[in-house]
Enzyme design. Structure first.
Site, PDB file in Angstrom:
ATOM      1  N   GLU A  53       0.666  -1.117   0.116  1.00  9.23           N
ATOM      2  CA  GLU A  53       0.005   0.037  -0.010  1.00  9.23           C
ATOM      3  C   GLU A  53       0.672   1.176  -0.045  1.00  9.23           C
ATOM      4  O   GLU A  53       0.382   2.291  -0.529  1.00  9.23           O
ATOM      5  CB  GLU A  53      -0.916  -0.044   1.102  1.00  9.23           C
ATOM      6  CG  GLU A  53      -2.075  -0.962   1.250  1.00  9.23           C
ATOM      7  CD  GLU A  53      -1.876  -2.378   1.519  1.00  9.23           C
ATOM      8  OE1 GLU A  53      -0.526  -2.728   1.974  1.00  9.23           O
ATOM      9  OE2 GLU A  53      -2.710  -3.073   1.532  1.00  9.23           O
ATOM     10  N   PHE A 115     -11.702  -8.166  13.582  1.00 12.74           N
ATOM     11  CA  PHE A 115     -10.622  -8.708  12.592  1.00 12.74           C
ATOM     12  C   PHE A 115     -10.420  -7.382  11.706  1.00 12.74           C
ATOM     13  O   PHE A 115     -11.268  -6.815  10.958  1.00 12.74           O
ATOM     14  CB  PHE A 115     -11.062  -9.769  11.774  1.00 12.74           C
ATOM     15  CG  PHE A 115     -10.008 -10.382  10.613  1.00 12.74           C
ATOM     16  CD1 PHE A 115      -8.929 -11.129  11.288  1.00 12.74           C
ATOM     17  CD2 PHE A 115     -10.179 -10.136   9.472  1.00 12.74           C
ATOM     18  CE1 PHE A 115      -8.101 -11.192  10.418  1.00 12.74           C
ATOM     19  CE2 PHE A 115      -9.254 -10.567   8.607  1.00 12.74           C
ATOM     20  CZ  PHE A 115      -8.381 -11.050   9.199  1.00 12.74           C
ATOM     21  N   GLN A 116      -9.214  -7.013  11.844  1.00 12.55           N
ATOM     22  CA  GLN A 116      -8.578  -5.981  10.828  1.00 12.55           C
ATOM     23  C   GLN A 116      -9.245  -4.509  11.099  1.00 12.55           C
ATOM     24  O   GLN A 116      -9.191  -3.915   9.929  1.00 12.55           O
ATOM     25  CB  GLN A 116      -8.631  -6.425   9.301  1.00 12.55           C
ATOM     26  CG  GLN A 116      -7.487  -7.528   8.960  1.00 12.55           C
ATOM     27  CD  GLN A 116      -7.295  -7.502   7.602  1.00 12.55           C
ATOM     28  OE1 GLN A 116      -8.124  -7.410   6.780  1.00 12.55           O
ATOM     29  NE2 GLN A 116      -6.037  -7.941   6.916  1.00 12.55           N
ATOM     30  N   LYS A 165     -17.614  -1.580   5.711  1.00 18.24           N
ATOM     31  CA  LYS A 165     -18.129  -2.627   4.637  1.00 18.24           C
ATOM     32  C   LYS A 165     -19.682  -2.558   4.438  1.00 18.24           C
ATOM     33  O   LYS A 165     -20.064  -2.511   3.224  1.00 18.24           O
ATOM     34  CB  LYS A 165     -17.678  -3.920   5.077  1.00 18.24           C
ATOM     35  CG  LYS A 165     -17.727  -5.262   3.997  1.00 18.24           C
ATOM     36  CD  LYS A 165     -17.032  -6.223   4.299  1.00 18.24           C
ATOM     37  CE  LYS A 165     -16.952  -7.042   3.163  1.00 18.24           C
ATOM     38  NZ  LYS A 165     -16.278  -8.444   3.721  1.00 18.24           N
ATOM     39  N   MET A 491      23.654   9.717   3.252  1.00 16.21           N
ATOM     40  CA  MET A 491      23.530  11.008   3.889  1.00 16.21           C
ATOM     41  C   MET A 491      23.864  10.802   5.221  1.00 16.21           C
ATOM     42  O   MET A 491      24.497  11.628   5.834  1.00 16.21           O
ATOM     43  CB  MET A 491      21.978  11.710   3.712  1.00 16.21           C
ATOM     44  CG  MET A 491      21.975  13.034   3.966  1.00 16.21           C
ATOM     45  SD  MET A 491      23.302  14.008   3.087  1.00 16.21           S
ATOM     46  CE  MET A 491      22.258  14.650   1.783  1.00 16.21           C
TER      47      MET A 491
END
Lengths: 581, 179
Positions: A53, A115-116, A165, A491
């Site tokens: 993602e 869940f999630q 959802k 760097m």
């Protein structure tokens, strides 16, 4: 339209109505209804499946930064969307219009550690311009309209919409006849005329005026207006890292980049100027150094569309809240007759001469490319930049995406930025390593007929290189990646060398054989170990009908100079004598 | 650092209080008190915020960055009416009840509950008067105390009228209840 639609269909329809054509994302449980609906719209709404993602977010950013249009990324609930947090924060820092769409668990289990489930509106509150949690499909037409309006207007930024959802699954008759209700959101585009005249008055009396051009010039499409304005007044123009492209470097009034890795003559000019006109830059600490010592002799005119930026870091004499383009147009309208500019012009030409003298004396781009202390090296990074730069100038039609670190500063310093706005794309404020490869995916999709060069380090590359698979799967051929591979997080190593007595803690870095890795992803891979091979590799990249990765194994311990140590005044730069060996 | 009283009008959407409080925290300012409630307009809430800061202008500007924030004013130096309320549960055996009752009279406080050995007193006034009252009754033994945040309103015709900021609601007739 009085048909029943699911919430997910409404989302697709809403995006199409707002002109969205492409989205970057990854499906998962909670966002599945959106993917189900997306299938019907696939000829109008292209979905690009990314490998992470974060990659999807940066790709959307690349799309947005190279076009000025909104970039759209998608993640599912929980880890899907927490992976979007980095690009969202990046978009916030660099004012990129980004829409993050994410699935949320069903509203009946919301708040029950389902869940999630993650409280993503809570997590992203400080790093979004605005965010929403939608639990009712009826709200979707309004929320999508408002979200995209907020993301793309005023000072652009990321907006997140979290949709449960069940809201996506519910069938309703959508009402598209919605009107924005935002009494607290009215960005000021038109500058105050009195302030415009004040600014001009200051500029006309100036003996040593300077213009700093930032990202705002690019975002408002004000490059032409900036050129007219600078030419009318004959004021030297500095371009910040994000201002690169807003003013051609080949222009006689262009003097280069300021700040931590800016040029000595630019920083010295800032420290001696009497009027500093900053348009669309936010006086980032990488530009100002220690802010209390910045431009000590200057009266500052600061133009920004975001009032909270004005006076935040640097004291301002004339604040102007407005869009960069609208402000420049107003300034051009109020411009006095040519005769009245005579004093300014004569002062400005002495001033410019003084700056050019400083430029010749101190390290400037030209001396720096062939720095004597790099001549003994088999492959100094400077040679790579010189050859890429020459090739780009010759072939044209390109954009460059850089990552974060030494290679990024070298690119900003050593290349000639003359290709116009939105051709230099980088992560500045957040400085997100791993930005470049996924961002180039978005840039390449938006500009299929151009060559998109990625310049990145071996550290940043290894953070998001799996998007090479996405690039292959999407059949994208116009991406050429140049890894400035020095086997260090360079760097940080440079700081360790300069300030921590070479204690290279956590900076030596190994990688795979990048050319072989590229081949494994069905790309062409080339390894370059010697300066003599650089041009041939670049030519081969152009000759190859497909994505190419070139692993430039450069000298390992080369530093970016000049440099202002952190929290020091920009007047105190560490330089190397270009003639020393 | 100077204390500032800030009055703001905000759209009455769920989550707006979190946004205001979160912004003040992450910008490094300290909230001394925060009171929120409905304004005279149904879709707009009014809040009063007391913060300690030497850069109150930045606080105001940052608050304006929040989409739902409509109007913000630092009213510290304006002519304002400021009020705070305190409810105190005092240790009040019968021997001192009389004193508490008469002290409450002086401060125009109200006795709202009397128990076997406690009294609950309610008092409203300017923040300094509230402070003063608390000090005076502290000697009796404060068992519980609850203070509301400060609320403030600018005197006279000047001020913030929430109705000025109400626009036509969105045409769908759906009042967004976001976040």
């Amino acid at each position: 339209m009085s048909e029943q639609m699911t919430g997910a269909q409404i989302m697709c329809e809403a995006l199409i109505r707002e002109g969205v054509e492409v989205m970057f994302g990854i499906p998962g449980g909670a966002i599945m209804p959106f993917y189900f609906a997306m299938w019907e719209y696939r000829d109008r709404l292209r979905h690009v499946l990314c490998r992470h993602e974060q990659g999807a977010g940066h790709a959307a950013e690349g799309y947005a930064r190279s076009t000025g249009r909104i970039g759209v990324c998608i993640g599912t609930s929980g880890p899907g969307v927490t992976n979007l947090v980095t690009p969202i924060a990046d978009a916030m820092m660099d004012s990129t219009p980004l829409l993050a769409i994410c699935g949320q668990v069903g509203s009946h289990v919301l708040g029950k550690d389902a869940f999630q489930e993650t409280d993503i509106t809570g997590i992203t509150m400080p790093i979004t311009k605005h965010n929403y949690l939608v639990k009712d499909a009826n709200e979707l037409p309004y929320v999508f309209k408002e979200a995209i309006h907020i993301a793309t207007t005023g000072r652009p930024g990321p907006v997140l919409i979290d949709i449960t959802k069940d809201a996506m699954q519910k069938s309703i008759v959508p009402n598209w006849d919605v009107k924005l209700n935002l009494p607290g959101y009215k960005p000021t585009y038109q500058p105050n005329r009195k302030q415009i005249r004040e600014a001009l008055k200051l500029l006309l009396q100036a003996k040593k005026p300077l213009i700093i051009a930032g990202n705002g010039v690019i975002m408002s499409g004000a490059a032409d207006e900036l050129r007219h304005f600078a030419e009318k007044l004959r004021i030297p123009v500095i371009t910040t890292l994000h201002g690169i492209g807003s003013f051609p470097e080949e222009h006689p009034l262009s003097i280069g980049m300021p700040g931590m890795h800016g040029w000595v003559h630019v920083n010295r000019a800032i420290q001696t100027c009497d009027v500093l006109f900053n348009i669309g830059g936010r006086f980032d600490d990488r530009v100002t150094g220690k802010a209390s010592t910045f431009a000590p002799n200057a009266k500052v005119i600061h133009v920004d569309i975001d009032p909270s930026e004005i006076g935040k870091n640097v004291k301002v004499t004339v604040p102007i809240v407005g869009d960069a383009r609208a402000t420049l147009l107003a300034l051009l309208e109020e411009m006095p007759a040519r005769e009245e500019l005579a004093d300014l012009h004569s002062a400005a030409s002495d001033w410019m001469e003084h700056i050019r003298e400083m430029q010749d004396k101190h390290q400037g781009k030209q001396q720096y490319v062939n720095r004597a202390d790099t001549l003994h090296m088999t492959l100094p990074p400077h040679d790579v930049y010189q050859k890429i730069n020459q090739t780009l100038a010759l072939r044209g039609n390109y954009r460059v995406v850089t990552d974060v670190g030494q290679h990024q500063m070298w690119a900003a310093q050593l290349m000639d930025w003359n290709a116009g706005p939105r051709t230099h794309i980088t992560s500045g404020g957040a400085a997100t390593m791993g930005f470049s490869v996924p961002a180039s995916l978005g840039v390449a999709i938006a500009h299929p007929d151009e060559t998109i060069w990625v310049i990145c380090g071996d550290g940043g590359f290894q953070m998001t290189n799996q998007e090479m698979a996405t690039i292959h799967q999407e059949g994208i051929k116009n991406i050429k990646v140049a890894i400035i591979n020095n086997g260090y997080l360079g760097m940080v190593r440079q700081w360790q060398e300069l300030f921590e007595n070479k204690r290279y803690s956590g900076t030596p870095l190994s990688g795979p054989d990048f050319a072989k890795l590229a081949e494994a992803y069905h790309w062409k891979g080339i390894t370059v170990e010697h300066s003599d091979q650089v041009q041939a590799a670049i030519d081969e990249a152009y000759a190859t009908d497909g994505p190419v990765l070139i692993d430039f194994r450069v000298e390992r311990e080369v530093n970016v100079f000049p440099m202002v140590p952190q929290n020091a005044s920009i007047g105190d730069m560490i330089t190397v004598d270009p003639q020393a060996s | 650092m100077k204390k500032h009283t800030i009055v703001a009008l905000v759209q009455d959407r769920p989550g707006v209080l979190t946004r205001v409080a979160g912004l003040i925290r992450r910008r490094g300012y300290n909230i001394e008190s925060l009171a929120v409630g409905h304004s005279e307009q149904p879709e707009i809430s009014r809040l009063t915020l007391v913060i300690e800061s030497d850069h109150v202008e930045q606080v105001v500007k940052q608050l304006y960055r929040l989409i739902e924030v409509i109007k913000v004013s630092d009213v510290t130096d304006d002519p304002i009416v400021e009020r705070e309320m305190v409810v105190l549960k005092l240790h009040a055996p019968s021997s001192v009840r009389h004193e508490i009752v008469s002290m409450s009279g002086v401060f125009e406080a109200k006795i709202v509950d009397v128990g076997a050995s406690t009294m609950i007193v309610e008092m409203t006034g300017t923040p300094s008067k509230v402070e003063n009252f608390i000090e005076v009754v502290r000697g009796y033994g404060i068992k519980e105390m609850m203070r509301t945040g400060r609320i403030a309103m600018v005197r006279g015709a000047r001020g913030h009228n929430a109705s000025e900021y109400v626009e036509n609601t969105n045409g769908s007739g759906v009042v967004p209840t976001l976040n």
